[in-house]
Design a protein around this motif. Structure first.
Motif, PDB file in Angstrom:
ATOM      1  N   THR A  59      13.875   1.830  -7.073  1.00 29.51           N
ATOM      2  CA  THR A  59      12.723   1.964  -7.955  1.00 29.51           C
ATOM      3  C   THR A  59      12.701   0.798  -8.921  1.00 29.51           C
ATOM      4  N   TYR A  60      11.499   0.409  -9.291  1.00 32.13           N
ATOM      5  CA  TYR A  60      11.324  -0.645 -10.294  1.00 32.13           C
ATOM      6  C   TYR A  60      10.194  -0.218 -11.223  1.00 32.13           C
ATOM      7  N   ALA A  61      10.494  -0.193 -12.515  1.00 31.61           N
ATOM      8  CA  ALA A  61       9.534   0.252 -13.525  1.00 31.61           C
ATOM      9  C   ALA A  61       8.940   1.609 -13.139  1.00 31.61           C
ATOM     10  N   GLY A  62       9.790   2.456 -12.523  1.00 34.39           N
ATOM     11  CA  GLY A  62       9.400   3.822 -12.233  1.00 34.39           C
ATOM     12  C   GLY A  62       8.696   4.054 -10.914  1.00 34.39           C
ATOM     13  N   ARG A  63       8.602   3.017 -10.070  1.00 33.45           N
ATOM     14  CA  ARG A  63       7.884   3.172  -8.795  1.00 33.45           C
ATOM     15  C   ARG A  63       8.764   2.706  -7.630  1.00 33.45           C
ATOM     16  N   PRO A  64       8.525   3.236  -6.413  1.00 33.19           N
ATOM     17  CA  PRO A  64       9.308   2.790  -5.252  1.00 33.19           C
ATOM     18  C   PRO A  64       9.156   1.288  -5.045  1.00 33.19           C
ATOM     19  N   ALA A  65      10.265   0.617  -4.727  1.00 31.66           N
ATOM     20  CA  ALA A  65      10.228  -0.843  -4.655  1.00 31.66           C
ATOM     21  C   ALA A  65      11.343  -1.386  -3.778  1.00 31.66           C
ATOM     22  N   VAL A  66      11.157  -2.636  -3.349  1.00 33.23           N
ATOM     23  CA  VAL A  66      12.192  -3.444  -2.705  1.00 33.23           C
ATOM     24  C   VAL A  66      12.251  -4.763  -3.466  1.00 33.23           C
ATOM     25  N   LEU A  67      13.445  -5.141  -3.896  1.00 34.24           N
ATOM     26  CA  LEU A  67      13.629  -6.361  -4.677  1.00 34.24           C
ATOM     27  C   LEU A  67      14.113  -7.485  -3.770  1.00 34.24           C
ATOM     28  N   ILE A  70       6.203  -3.481  -4.656  1.00 30.44           N
ATOM     29  CA  ILE A  70       6.045  -2.177  -5.286  1.00 30.44           C
ATOM     30  C   ILE A  70       4.977  -1.377  -4.545  1.00 30.44           C
ATOM     31  N   ALA A  71       5.308  -0.150  -4.182  1.00 29.99           N
ATOM     32  CA  ALA A  71       4.358   0.693  -3.462  1.00 29.99           C
ATOM     33  C   ALA A  71       3.372   1.330  -4.433  1.00 29.99           C
ATOM     34  N   ALA A  72       2.076   1.154  -4.142  1.00 30.99           N
ATOM     35  CA  ALA A  72       1.009   1.774  -4.926  1.00 30.99           C
ATOM     36  C   ALA A  72       0.062   2.466  -3.948  1.00 30.99           C
ATOM     37  N   PRO A  73      -0.198   3.756  -4.100  1.00 28.59           N
ATOM     38  CA  PRO A  73      -0.926   4.505  -3.081  1.00 28.59           C
ATOM     39  C   PRO A  73      -2.415   4.185  -2.975  1.00 28.59           C
ATOM     40  N   TYR A  91       8.481  -1.471   6.301  1.00 32.02           N
ATOM     41  CA  TYR A  91       8.023  -2.608   7.112  1.00 32.02           C
ATOM     42  C   TYR A  91       8.550  -3.904   6.507  1.00 32.02           C
ATOM     43  N   TRP A  92       8.445  -4.057   5.189  1.00 29.62           N
ATOM     44  CA  TRP A  92       8.850  -5.308   4.546  1.00 29.62           C
ATOM     45  C   TRP A  92      10.359  -5.513   4.578  1.00 29.62           C
ATOM     46  N   GLN A  93      11.115  -4.438   4.524  1.00 30.29           N
ATOM     47  CA  GLN A  93      12.562  -4.599   4.676  1.00 30.29           C
ATOM     48  C   GLN A  93      12.891  -5.235   6.024  1.00 30.29           C
ATOM     49  N   PRO A 153       0.763  -1.251   0.000  1.00 35.28           N
ATOM     50  CA  PRO A 153       0.000   0.000   0.000  1.00 35.28           C
ATOM     51  C   PRO A 153       0.793   1.301   0.000  1.00 35.28           C
ATOM     52  N   SER A 154       2.060   1.291   0.430  1.00 39.56           N
ATOM     53  CA  SER A 154       2.733   2.581   0.618  1.00 39.56           C
ATOM     54  C   SER A 154       4.242   2.388   0.735  1.00 39.56           C
ATOM     55  N   GLU A 155       4.958   3.507   0.718  1.00 43.74           N
ATOM     56  CA  GLU A 155       6.401   3.447   0.969  1.00 43.74           C
ATOM     57  C   GLU A 155       6.670   3.036   2.411  1.00 43.74           C
ATOM     58  N   ASP A 156       5.791   3.426   3.345  1.00 47.16           N
ATOM     59  CA  ASP A 156       5.938   2.949   4.720  1.00 47.16           C
ATOM     60  C   ASP A 156       5.899   1.426   4.759  1.00 47.16           C
TER      61      ASP A 156
END
Length: 311
Positions: A110-118, A130-133, A93-95, A86-89
């Motif tokens: 970033t991944y495909a232009g959006r904040p992400a953790v791989l 991938i964070a989606a608001p 949490y997931w890290q 849901p969010s960058e927060d």
């Protein structure tokens, strides 16, 4: 004119159902919504994980092949799965959560232009959180998850496909299925079935070299959504008119579908939304026992004898 409302599910190969079950339920916090078997080889588990009911667009599915070898990575393959949070927060949490389970992961990127953790699962399956608001409308919170509701995975996002010929895959997606081009570089293209929505997004990377040799942690196929039988018949005709070989419509009990390979050899499935996993399950106990389609029920004893208990 019919359109594609997004991904339906994605199917992978696992060597060990028990290990797989632990990772996706206990680490990623997804609900196991169906324990069944591969209808084409009933000695093989077919596991589905998703949201509360396994809604189309939330489903990760795995075939267990105990003797499978490792994946030899390459091109002409589906190479990464995006999972929406849901969010960058939530990414922070997931890290922490991945670290607590000893799962290697990237810094915030970033991944495909959006904040992400791989990160990768225990078998090398590549994924991106991938964070989606905006809340994904077709996703239902699962109260039994070990992950708090505000950070739960909301289903499939961007799916990465690496191919030798980007133009051919782009043409298939745009000219048959009506995907639109969101962004493009010399060797990448971001395609969307629904404008600005991750849940119908395909990220194409053009890469030469040897084709991938699949094994544990590899992705077998991507399924895209259609509403019902009438739409599936329509898309069957469109695929054939384009010159691709279609499997014809197959009744998978939980949905109906068809399969075809595009010009780079990528296997696509087109699957109906219904009837869904509640057709032979109860909402409170979904995914807790082995379910078999009606046409396999008479063989239950023989099928169970060949399967090792998962939990």
């Amino acid at each position: 004119m019919y359109t594609i409302p997004g991904h339906h599910h994605i199917s992978m190969i696992t060597k060990n159902a028990k290990t797989n079950n632990h990772f996706y339920r206990e680490v990623l916090g997804m609900r196991r919504v169906k324990v069944t078997v591969n209808q084409d080889d009933t000695s093989m588990y077919h596991l589905f994980y998703g949201d509360k009911t396994g809604s189309p667009g939330t489903e990760l599915s795995f075939f267990e092949i105990p003797l499978v070898g490792r994946t030899h990575r390459g091109t002409n393959a589906i190479t990464k799965i995006g999972l929406i949070v849901p969010s960058e927060d939530s990414l922070h949490y997931w890290q922490q959560r991945l670290m607590s389970f000893g799962v290697e992961h990237s810094n915030l990127t970033t991944y495909a232009g959006r904040p992400a953790v791989l990160f990768e699962d225990k078998e090398g399956l590549r994924m991106a959180l991938i964070a989606a608001p905006d809340k994904v409308a077709h996703w239902e919170t699962y109260d039994g998850s070990p992950v708090p509701a505000e950070h739960q995975i909301q289903g499939m996002g961007t799916v990465e496909i690496t191919v030798k010929n980007m133009y051919k895959l782009k043409a298939t997606l745009t000219e048959i299925f009506g995907y639109t081009l969101a962004t493009e570089t010399e060797n990448t293209a971001l395609m969307q079935s629904v404008n600005n929505e991750l849940f119908g997004e395909i990220y194409i990377i053009e890469q030469d070299g040897p084709s991938e040799k699949p094994g544990r942690g590899s992705i077998h196929h991507l399924a895209i959504r259609v509403k019902d039988d009438a739409e599936l018949l329509y898309w069957d005709e469109q695929v054939k008119q384009r010159g691709f070989m279609s499997s014809g419509i197959v009744d998978r009990f939980y949905f109906k579908s068809l399969y075809f390979r595009e010009s780079n050899g990528i296997l696509f499935e087109i699957a109906t939304d219904g009837p869904g996993f509640l057709v032979d399950g109860d909402i409170d106990t979904l995914g807790e026992k082995l379910d078999l389609p009606d046409f396999l029920e008479a063989k239950r004893a023989d099928i169970v004898a060949k399967l090792k208990p998962i939990d």
